[in-house]
Design an enzyme around this catalytic site. Structure first.
Site, PDB file in Angstrom:
ATOM      1  N   GLY A  81      82.964  72.718 102.042  1.00  0.00           N
ATOM      2  CA  GLY A  81      82.714  72.476 103.262  1.00  0.00           C
ATOM      3  C   GLY A  81      81.114  72.310 103.363  1.00  0.00           C
ATOM      4  N   CYS A 108      83.850  75.310  95.857  1.00  0.00           N
ATOM      5  CA  CYS A 108      82.215  75.213  96.382  1.00  0.00           C
ATOM      6  C   CYS A 108      82.419  76.289  97.679  1.00  0.00           C
ATOM      7  CB  CYS A 108      82.357  73.782  96.999  1.00  0.00           C
ATOM      8  SG  CYS A 108      80.636  72.894  96.935  1.00  0.00           S
ATOM      9  N   TYR A 109      82.315  75.576  98.671  1.00  0.00           N
ATOM     10  CA  TYR A 109      81.978  76.655  99.745  1.00  0.00           C
ATOM     11  C   TYR A 109      82.974  77.881  99.805  1.00  0.00           C
ATOM     12  CZ  TYR A 109      81.931  78.800 104.544  1.00  0.00           C
ATOM     13  OH  TYR A 109      81.655  79.835 105.520  1.00  0.00           O
ATOM     14  N   HIS A 195      83.762  70.543  92.060  1.00  0.00           N
ATOM     15  CA  HIS A 195      85.106  69.910  92.679  1.00  0.00           C
ATOM     16  C   HIS A 195      86.179  69.445  91.692  1.00  0.00           C
ATOM     17  CE1 HIS A 195      83.804  70.153  97.089  1.00  0.00           C
ATOM     18  NE2 HIS A 195      82.616  69.925  96.499  1.00  0.00           N
ATOM     19  N   GLU A 197      89.142  68.751  92.067  1.00  0.00           N
ATOM     20  CA  GLU A 197      90.033  67.900  92.783  1.00  0.00           C
ATOM     21  C   GLU A 197      89.685  66.610  92.615  1.00  0.00           C
ATOM     22  OE1 GLU A 197      87.432  69.041  96.192  1.00  0.00           O
ATOM     23  OE2 GLU A 197      88.192  69.966  94.306  1.00  0.00           O
ATOM     24  N   ASP A 254     101.468  50.860 103.478  1.00  0.00           N
ATOM     25  CA  ASP A 254     101.367  51.743 104.498  1.00  0.00           C
ATOM     26  C   ASP A 254     102.482  51.607 105.616  1.00  0.00           C
ATOM     27  OD1 ASP A 254      99.359  52.828 102.752  1.00  0.00           O
ATOM     28  OD2 ASP A 254      97.709  52.074 104.166  1.00  0.00           O
ATOM     29  N   LYS A 396      97.093  56.997  99.236  1.00  0.00           N
ATOM     30  CA  LYS A 396      97.857  55.635  99.044  1.00  0.00           C
ATOM     31  C   LYS A 396      98.709  55.717  97.830  1.00  0.00           C
ATOM     32  CE  LYS A 396      96.616  52.218 100.471  1.00  0.00           C
ATOM     33  NZ  LYS A 396      96.914  51.221 101.659  1.00  0.00           N
TER      34      LYS A 396
END
Length: 540
Positions: A81, A108-109, A195, A197, A254, A396
């Site tokens: 964040g 991170c944060y 990160h 991810e 979508d 997606k």
């Protein structure tokens, strides 16, 4: 809601019920709770967790303790964040979250908050770390088991942990950040300053695998079938026994998947509306009509609204204003069409999570607004519909996997993404009919040349952009002063990050030659070699 949502009052977004936007964990499934501290990548963490077939849910800090106390909890992830853990008023959550006896991973944060709350110290860094960073693994066990001694990660931080809490040890370091990864094996608390991810972290998937399967002990029992059944049931419950809906059908993957879900949930009580807004790719309208009439048992209406959309965009050059005007005009068309169906109180959309996190602070955290998507931040206050957005917290590639499970044709599932505002966000400056026609023809050439060589098979998107920049050229021994067209080709897994792709020289040469010769008003072609971040995939 905060950020762009506040510009809509409590507005349209507030009327999208959580049950329709986020799948609810079925009884018996193991769960990972992800606390959103405001990172642009929070839902990307959830996606990575679900890649391991583990159910995850994203919650704001004020709901974290309630969510964590529900049955099936296996672990907690604290997101990154923009805040600073040492500052007054920094994002916080109840200390009791750390007393539940489950593993915790701070990113991170999230790592800084974890260390600060447990008695460590976080300070402003002398120099931040942003982008690709090499780290040295000092303890190749636990979270970092099987990770290379030296590996590349994605950093994005200004603060750093200066003193570790009691019981913690350093497990990895970088040149600028001594505490790049830390852990307390006894309590199963871990933190990484980078990160994992994000795809740019080379061995991030291994680290998350270690946390989920080895540290948390997850079995991986969450499947696309579970997700499909729960989304169908959520739509059915939202509409009730006799509710009807209009579905904003774009023809992309979508809205196609939303159509398949809604067809199974409520059948022909779903009225699909395809709007030709004059901003479509070449052949788009014909393809949509042919595909949907052949594969769906939906009530489909095609509306020719090109003139009204282009009239609304006349003289408008600001990209945010473009998106909002397009969103408002879509809603007006849907309102008009819905009058034919007195019980149609619901509007279905193919909104995905990247749309949401770039438009609004999706979970109540301080997420920065990147741009208003026409179907999110661009919706009017007086929408008059309840939103049905079953894909709202999916990416997606997850949607494509869901579409395959639902039996959609591969040609439909594998189509490259096309933005809801269409060519308007690829036409920098005013969207006049002449410039949109110019862009449509250039885009057709890009697609044809990429596809005839099969160079489109391994990329995410490939398209043309009308830049609005004019340059001097020489054509037929005469001076020209016309527009420059940019070619954008990117590779991505989820749309949150992207790397530019270099097509073959033959392909680029053919594209350039054809555009300059076949598209009036363009005398220069350039290649966009900007990744995301710092750029976005679309130009506007």
């Amino acid at each position: 809601m905060s950020g762009a949502a506040n510009t809509q009052g409590e507005g349209a977004l507030a009327r999208a019920p959580e049950a329709a936007g986020q799948p609810l964990a079925a009884a018996g499934h193991e769960r990972i709770v992800i606390v959103d501290f405001g990172s642009q990548y929070t839902q990307l963490i959830a996606r990575r967790v679900r890649e391991h077939h583990v159910y995850s849910e994203v919650v704001p800090p004020h709901r974290a303790l309630e969510a964590a106390r529900a049955p099936g909890l296996k672990g907690i992830v604290l997101s990154g964040g923009p805040g600073s853990a040492w500052q007054e008023g920094a994002p916080d959550l109840p200390r009791e979250v750390l007393d539940l006896g489950v593993p915790v991973l701070g990113i991170c944060y999230g790592m800084q908050w974890l260390c600060e709350r447990l008695g460590g110290e976080v300070v402003p860094g002398e120099a931040g770390e942003y982008g690709f960073t090499r780290i040295e693994v000092e303890a190749p066990d636990g979270l970092l088991a099987g990770v290379s001694p030296t590996t590349v990660v994605w950093m994005s931080h200004g603060d750093r942990v200066a003193r570790l809490p009691e019981g913690f040890r350093r497990t990895a370091r970088s040149e600028s950040c001594p505490e790049a990864a830390v852990g307390d094996d006894r309590r199963r608390f871990y933190g990484v300053q980078f990160h994992p991810e994000v795809g740019h972290t080379q061995e991030g998937a291994r680290m998350l695998h270690n946390f989920l399967l080895d540290v948390c002990g997850c079995r991986g029992d969450w499947t696309p079938g579970d997700l499909a059944e729960e989304l169908i049931e959520a739509v059915r419950a939202q509409l009730g026994d006799d509710g009807e809906m209009v579905l904003g059908l774009s023809g992309g993957v979508d809205s196609s998947v939303v159509g398949a879900l809604c067809e199974r949930a409520v059948g022909r009580r779903c009225h699909a509306i395809f709007v030709d807004n004059g901003l479509l790719r070449a052949g788009e309208r014909e393809l949509v009509e042919e595909t949907f009439r052949g594969h769906f048992d939906l009530d489909l209406t095609v509306v020719d609204a090109a003139e009204r959309f282009l009239t609304r965009l006349a003289g408008i050059t600001d990209p945010e204003e473009k998106r909002k005007r397009i969103g408002h005009e879509f809603v007006e068309v849907f309102r008009e069409e819905a009058r034919r169906f007195p019980k149609a109180r619901f509007l279905g959309q193919g909104t995905l999570y990247p749309d949401v996190i770039e438009s609004v602070a999706a979970h109540g955290g301080p997420t920065a607004v990147i741009k208003s998507h026409h179907n999110v931040g661009g919706l009017p206050d007086d929408l008059e519909f309840d939103l049905v957005e079953p894909l709202r917290l999916l990416f997606k590639d997850e949607v494509r996997e869901l579409g395959r499970h639902l039996g959609l044709p591969e040609a439909m599932v594998a189509r490259q993404p096309f933005p809801g505002p269409g060519l308007a966000v690829r036409c920098v400056g005013e969207c006049t009919p002449e410039r949109i026609a110019r862009l449509r023809e250039a885009d057709r050439i890009v697609r044809e040349e990429m596809e005839v060589r099969d160079e489109h098979l391994d990329v995410w998107q490939y398209f043309a952009v009308l830049t609005g920049a004019r340059s001097v050229g020489v054509m037929g021994d005469a001076r020209t002063y016309e527009e420059a067209c940019a070619i954008r080709v990117v590779q991505s897994q989820d749309g949150m990050t992207a790397d530019w792709v270099y097509p073959s020289r033959d392909c680029l040469q053919a594209i350039s030659s054809r555009i300059v010769n076949e598209v009036p008003g363009v005398n220069r072609v350039v290649l966009d070699v900007t990744s995301k971040p710092p750029g976005t995939i679309e130009w506007e």
